[in-house]
Design an enzyme around this catalytic site. Structure first.
Site, PDB file in Angstrom:
ATOM      1  NE  ARG A 103      -3.845   0.708   1.924  1.00 12.27           N
ATOM      2  CZ  ARG A 103      -5.064   0.824   2.453  1.00 12.27           C
ATOM      3  NH1 ARG A 103      -5.254   1.556   3.527  1.00 12.27           N
ATOM      4  NH2 ARG A 103      -6.090   0.201   1.917  1.00 12.27           N
ATOM      5  CG  HIS A 130      -8.439   0.230  -2.831  1.00 13.82           C
ATOM      6  ND1 HIS A 130      -7.664  -0.865  -2.480  1.00 13.82           N
ATOM      7  CD2 HIS A 130      -9.062   0.618  -1.685  1.00 13.82           C
ATOM      8  CE1 HIS A 130      -7.820  -1.110  -1.191  1.00 13.82           C
ATOM      9  NE2 HIS A 130      -8.670  -0.238  -0.683  1.00 13.82           N
ATOM     10  CD  GLN A 133     -12.897  -1.776  -0.480  1.00 19.40           C
ATOM     11  OE1 GLN A 133     -12.082  -1.688   0.413  1.00 19.40           O
ATOM     12  NE2 GLN A 133     -14.104  -2.305  -0.292  1.00 19.40           N
ATOM     13  CG  ASP A 222     -13.397   6.543  -0.882  1.00 19.42           C
ATOM     14  OD1 ASP A 222     -13.377   6.427   0.356  1.00 19.42           O
ATOM     15  OD2 ASP A 222     -12.371   6.427  -1.591  1.00 19.42           O
ATOM     16  CB  CYS A 262     -13.880   1.291   0.187  1.00 17.70           C
ATOM     17  SG  CYS A 262     -13.246   2.974   0.319  1.00 17.70           S
ATOM     18  NE  ARG A 290     -10.132  -5.085   0.544  1.00 16.20           N
ATOM     19  CZ  ARG A 290      -9.361  -4.097   1.008  1.00 16.20           C
ATOM     20  NH1 ARG A 290      -9.896  -3.059   1.607  1.00 16.20           N
ATOM     21  NH2 ARG A 290      -8.047  -4.122   0.835  1.00 16.20           N
TER      22      ARG A 290
HETATM   23  N1  NVA Z   1      -9.811   6.789  -1.347  1.00 12.26           N
HETATM   24  C1  NVA Z   1      -9.423   6.376  -0.019  1.00 12.26           C
HETATM   25  C2  NVA Z   1      -9.644   4.912   0.157  1.00 12.26           C
HETATM   26  C3  NVA Z   1      -9.317   4.397   1.525  1.00 12.26           C
HETATM   27  C4  NVA Z   1      -9.507   2.901   1.633  1.00 12.26           C
HETATM   28  C5  NVA Z   1      -7.967   6.714   0.217  1.00 12.26           C
HETATM   29  O1  NVA Z   1      -7.158   6.525  -0.703  1.00 12.26           O
HETATM   30  O2  NVA Z   1      -7.634   7.206   1.292  1.00 12.26           O
HETATM   31  N1   CP Z   2     -11.099   0.032   2.544  1.00 19.94           N
HETATM   32  C1   CP Z   2      -9.828  -0.054   2.965  1.00 19.94           C
HETATM   33  O1   CP Z   2      -8.913  -0.285   2.185  1.00 19.94           O
HETATM   34  O2   CP Z   2      -9.671   0.117   4.303  1.00 19.94           O
HETATM   35  P1   CP Z   2      -8.305   0.330   5.089  1.00 19.94           P
HETATM   36  O3   CP Z   2      -7.779   1.685   4.664  1.00 19.94           O
HETATM   37  O4   CP Z   2      -8.698   0.305   6.529  1.00 19.94           O
HETATM   38  O5   CP Z   2      -7.355  -0.754   4.713  1.00 19.94           O
END
Ligand code: NVA
Ligand code: CP
Length: 305
Positions: A103, A130, A133, A222, A262, A290
Site C-alpha cells: 500500500r 484500489h 477493494q 468514498d 469501502c 475483503r
Molecule cells: N480513497 C481512499 C480509500 C481508503 C480505503 C484513500 O485513498 O484514502
Molecule cells: N477500505 C480499505 O482499504 O480500508 P483500510 O484503509 O482500513 O485498509
C-alpha cells in the site's frame, strides 16, 4: 515469471470471474470450518506506506487461514523509510517471501516493485487504484443481487483511486457506471479514455449527483480527501457540497438499491449516518469480503500450479 495484481486491466473478465468464484468457495469453507490450507508454509510481506485497518488485517488473517504467514512491514520502521531503493527492497523481499502486498502512494512504486520482484506483487491501494477493494465490492453485489450483469452502478464523489478502479471494472466486466464528480475532481483522464476505448458508452461522467443516481442499483461513495490529501480537506468540503449520499439522493435510486462504501467513512460528509446505517447499506459484508477475495487472489497468484 510471476503474475502480479497491480490493476484490474491486467486481467480478463474470465480470470476475474474465476477469482470471484474461488472467493465465494473460500468464504463457504471458512464459515463451515473446512480447512483450506492452500498456501501452507508460504509467507506474504505486507508493506504499508499509508494507514490501514481492513487491508492489513484481512491480508494478515487471510494468509494465516490459508496456512501461511504475513509480515507487517511499515515503511517508517524499515530501511525503505531511510531511502533504500524500491528495486533493492523488491529483490531482497523476493528472496525471503512468496508474495508481496504493498500500500503506497504512486502507482509507479508498485510497478517498480513488480518489475524487480520474482514473486507476485499485490496492489493494496495506490493513489491511482484500489483493485482488491473493487473485487470485494463486486463479490458483495453478486451476493446481494445474484449477479453484477445488467446492474446499473453509480459513483458519487471524488474521482479518486476507488472511482478509477470502478471505471476499469465497468469496462472489463461490462456493466454501466455513471459517475458524478465536482468539476476539478474528475477521475484520471487516461483511465476514462481507456474505458471508452475498451467498452464504448459504458462509463458516463457528470457533475450532477441526481443524474448519476437516478434508477441506479448500486450506489458507491468514498471520502472526499483520500490519504495524502488531508491538507485539502477544507477546500474539498466546499467543493463537494451537494455530493453527500443522503436519504434524499438515495431516494432517486432503484427501490432495491445497495449502498457500498469501502470505509473508513466520514458520516455527514460523503454519506449520511442514516444511509450507512440504513437497510440498503451492505458495507459490513463489503468489508468482510475483503478477506475472502484477497484469499482468492493470493491462492491464484501464490498457489502451487
Ligand atoms: N480513497 C481512499 C480509500 C481508503 C480505503 C484513500 O485513498 O484514502
Ligand atoms: N477500505 C480499505 O482499504 O480500508 P483500510 O484503509 O482500513 O485498509
Amino acid at each position: 515469471m510471476a503474475r502480479h495484481f497491480l490493476t484490474l486491466h491486467d486481467y480478463t473478465k474470465a480470470e476475474l470471474d474465476n477469482m470471484l468464484t474461488l472467493a465465494v468457495e473460500l468464504k463457504h469453507k471458512q464459515k463451515q470450518g473446512i480447512k483450506h490450507r492452500l498456501l501452507k508454509g508460504k509467507t506474504l510481506a505486507m508493506i504499508f506506506d499509508k494507514s490501514s485497518t481492513r487491508t492489513r488485517i484481512s491480508f494478515e488473517v487471510g494468509i494465516y487461514q490459508l496456512g501461511g504467514h504475513g509480515l507487517f512491514i511499515s515503511s517508517g520502521t524499515s530501511q525503505m523509510g531511510r531511502g533504500e531503493p524500491v528495486k533493492d527492497t523488491a529483490r531482497v523481499l523476493a528472496r525471503y517471501c512468496d508474495g508481496i502486498m504493498v500500500r503506497t502512494f504512486g502507482q509507479e512504486i508498485v510497478d517498480e516493485l513488480a518489475a524487480y520482484s520474482s514473486v507476485p506483487v499485490i496492489n493494496g491501494l495506490t493513489d491511482l487504484y484500489h483493485p482488491c477493494q473493487i473485487m470485494a465490492d463486486i463479490m458483495t453485489v453478486i451476493e446481494h443481487k445474484g449477479t453484477y450483469e445488467g446492474q446499473k452502478f453509480a459513483w458519487v464523489g471524488d474521482g479518486n483511486n476507488m472511482a478509477n478502479t470502478w471505471i476499469e471494472a465497468a469496462a472489463i466486466f461490462g456493466f454501466d457506471l455513471a459517475l458524478a464528480c465536482p468539476k476539478g475532481y474528475e477521475p484520471d483522464a487516461s483511465v476514462m479514455a481507456w474505458a471508452e476505448g475498451t467498452a464504448p458508452g459504458r462509463v458516463t461522467l457528470t457533475s450532477d449527483p441526481h443524474e448519476a443516481v437516478r434508477g441506479a442499483d448500486v450506489l458507491n461513495t468514498d471520502v472526499w480527501a483520500s490519504m495524502g490529501m488531508e491538507a485539502e480537506q477544507q477546500e474539498r468540503q466546499l467543493a463537494f457540497s451537494g455530493y453527500c449520499l443522503d436519504d434524499a439522493l438515495c431516494g432517486l435510486a432503484h427501490p432495491d438499491h445497495l449502498v457500498l462504501h469501502c470505509l473508513p467513512a466520514h458520516r455527514g460528509e460523503e454519506i449520511s449516518d442514516s444511509v450507512i446505517e440504513g437497510k440498503h447499506s451492505q458495507v459490513w459484508d463489503e468489508a468482510e469480503n475483503r478477506l475472502h477475495v484477497q484469499k482468492a487472489i493470493m491462492v491464484t497468484l501464490m498457489g502451487d500450479q
